[in-house]
Design an enzyme around this catalytic site. Structure first.
Site, mmCIF file in Angstrom:
data_model
loop_
_atom_site.group_PDB
_atom_site.id
_atom_site.type_symbol
_atom_site.label_atom_id
_atom_site.label_comp_id
_atom_site.label_asym_id
_atom_site.label_seq_id
_atom_site.Cartn_x
_atom_site.Cartn_y
_atom_site.Cartn_z
ATOM 1 N N ASN A 9 -80.776 -4.648 -66.123
ATOM 2 C CA ASN A 9 -80.966 -3.594 -67.116
ATOM 3 C C ASN A 9 -79.723 -3.600 -68.004
ATOM 4 O OD1 ASN A 9 -81.299 -1.260 -68.563
ATOM 5 N ND2 ASN A 9 -81.113 0.130 -66.809
ATOM 6 N N TRP A 10 -79.872 -4.216 -69.166
ATOM 7 C CA TRP A 10 -78.701 -4.368 -70.049
ATOM 8 C C TRP A 10 -78.239 -3.036 -70.630
ATOM 9 C CZ3 TRP A 10 -79.884 -9.183 -73.679
ATOM 10 C CH2 TRP A 10 -80.001 -10.342 -72.874
ATOM 11 N N LYS A 11 -79.096 -2.022 -70.594
ATOM 12 C CA LYS A 11 -78.808 -0.735 -71.243
ATOM 13 C C LYS A 11 -78.463 -0.977 -72.722
ATOM 14 C CE LYS A 11 -77.660 1.129 -66.795
ATOM 15 N NZ LYS A 11 -77.006 2.139 -65.995
ATOM 16 N N HIS A 96 -86.014 5.889 -66.090
ATOM 17 C CA HIS A 96 -84.618 5.686 -65.716
ATOM 18 C C HIS A 96 -83.887 7.034 -65.796
ATOM 19 C CE1 HIS A 96 -80.465 4.415 -65.703
ATOM 20 N NE2 HIS A 96 -80.887 3.297 -65.135
ATOM 21 N N GLU A 98 -81.113 7.841 -66.898
ATOM 22 C CA GLU A 98 -80.451 8.124 -68.179
ATOM 23 C C GLU A 98 -81.460 8.674 -69.199
ATOM 24 O OE1 GLU A 98 -78.537 4.291 -68.507
ATOM 25 O OE2 GLU A 98 -77.347 4.843 -66.747
ATOM 26 N N GLU A 168 -83.220 4.644 -57.426
ATOM 27 C CA GLU A 168 -81.852 4.625 -57.949
ATOM 28 C C GLU A 168 -81.216 5.992 -57.738
ATOM 29 O OE1 GLU A 168 -81.398 1.278 -61.068
ATOM 30 O OE2 GLU A 168 -82.013 3.085 -62.104
ATOM 31 N N GLY A 174 -73.655 3.309 -61.958
ATOM 32 C CA GLY A 174 -72.471 3.119 -62.799
ATOM 33 C C GLY A 174 -71.223 3.799 -62.260
ATOM 34 N N SER A 214 -74.990 0.600 -58.689
ATOM 35 C CA SER A 214 -73.766 -0.137 -58.328
ATOM 36 C C SER A 214 -74.016 -1.287 -57.364
ATOM 37 C CB SER A 214 -72.696 0.817 -57.781
ATOM 38 O OG SER A 214 -72.349 1.775 -58.756
ATOM 39 N N GLY A 235 -77.561 -2.829 -63.292
ATOM 40 C CA GLY A 235 -77.011 -2.435 -64.585
ATOM 41 C C GLY A 235 -75.781 -3.252 -64.929
ATOM 42 N N GLY A 236 -74.617 -2.670 -64.684
ATOM 43 C CA GLY A 236 -73.346 -3.301 -65.064
ATOM 44 C C GLY A 236 -73.224 -4.766 -64.665
HETATM 45 P P1 PGA Z 1 -75.550 0.070 -62.308
HETATM 46 O O1 PGA Z 1 -76.881 0.596 -63.028
HETATM 47 O O2 PGA Z 1 -75.924 -1.183 -61.581
HETATM 48 O O3 PGA Z 1 -74.578 -0.151 -63.407
HETATM 49 O O4 PGA Z 1 -75.127 1.158 -61.358
HETATM 50 C C1 PGA Z 1 -78.133 0.486 -62.428
HETATM 51 C C2 PGA Z 1 -79.175 1.062 -63.345
HETATM 52 O O5 PGA Z 1 -78.858 2.044 -64.032
HETATM 53 O O6 PGA Z 1 -80.306 0.578 -63.416
#
Ligand code: PGA
Length: 251
Positions: A9-11, A96, A98, A168, A174, A214, A235-236
């Site tokens: 997930n590049w966000k 998600h 966010e 999640e 994050g 994470s 994500g990251g």
């Molecule tokens: P993260 O994000 O791996 O940076 O914690 C995961 C996500 O939000 O899908």
């Protein structure tokens, strides 16, 4: 055996040029490597068409991170599921945390988006998970149950088969805090049991449930070793080739 998935997930990262180059790198790597997992790159809208072309001859699949809840019309700034599908993308992430937190997307809206995405021919990665305070007060199972019941459980079982669920825990996204493999397993098993009650054993056993929050090369193998964890939403660590590849290979 149910499908394993590792989705990046590049966000809101990478401009067009950077994203296309990165997709090319990932695609080239997996072209020559056998992977037991389906590898998905969930990119910003601007990358979808380009990334879909790049990955079309490889084993990597392209997906979006969000979609509109309406099929077309006067909705300035929105992108419909059928527009996403027309780029060659096959998946969309819905729900998600966010989106739930910053854009006030509630279960009702997420259910509408999910139904429309499926009707438009996309597969859905549907996210659920509790915030820190809910975990600490012991309401995390109740929270996740409500998200799934209101977001997904009106789907006919034929459609439910096109869903992957991503658990999640919001406190792990994050933050560098990861659910322990035991915490992930416990929630994944709980989710599978809920799906079993609602859709029956076949559906539950074939459901891919991803862990996200994470997830890194250093913890992926242990989390993925749990019987109800079928991969990850990353994500990251999906923004660095070495890390992303290591996580896919951890499966
Ligand atoms: P993260 O994000 O791996 O940076 O914690 C995961 C996500 O939000 O899908």
């Amino acid at each position: 055996m149910r499908k394993k998935i590792v989705a990046g997930n590049w966000k809101m990262n990478m401009n067009l040029d950077e994203g296309l180059k990165f997709a090319e790198t990932i695609n080239t790597y997996f072209k020559t490597k056998a992977s037991v997992a389906e590898v998905i790159l969930c990119t910003p809208f601007i990358h979808l068409a380009g990334v879909s072309t790049i990955v079309s001859k490889g084993k990597v699949i392209c997906g979006a991170q969000n979609c509109a809840s309406e099929p077309s019309g006067a909705f300035t700034g929105e992108v419909s599921p059928s527009m996403i599908k027309s780029t060659g993308a096959q998946y969309v992430i819905i729900g998600h945390s966010e989106r739930r937190t910053y854009y006030n997307e509630d279960d009702k809206l997420l259910n509408k988006k999910t139904l429309l995405a499926l009707a438009s021919g996309l597969k859905v990665i549907f996210c659920c998970g509790e915030v820190k305070q809910e975990r600490e007060s012991g309401t995390h199972f109740k929270v996740v149950k409500k998200q799934l019941e209101e977001g997904l459980f009106n789907l006919p079982s034929e459609d439910f088969k096109k869903i992957a669920i991503a658990y999640e825990p919001v406190w792990a996204i994050g933050t560098g805090l990861t659910a322990t493999p035991e915490q992930a397993q416990e929630m994944h098993k709980y989710i599978r049991d809920l799906v079993n009650e609602k859709y029956g054993n076949d559906c539950a056993m074939n459901l891919t449930i991803l862990y996200g929050g994470s997830c890194k090369p250093t913890n992926a193998a242990e989390i993925f070793s749990k019987p109800d964890v079928d991969g990850g939403l990353i994500g990251g660590a999906s923004l660095k080739k070495e890390d992303f590849v290591a996580i896919v290979e951890a499966i």
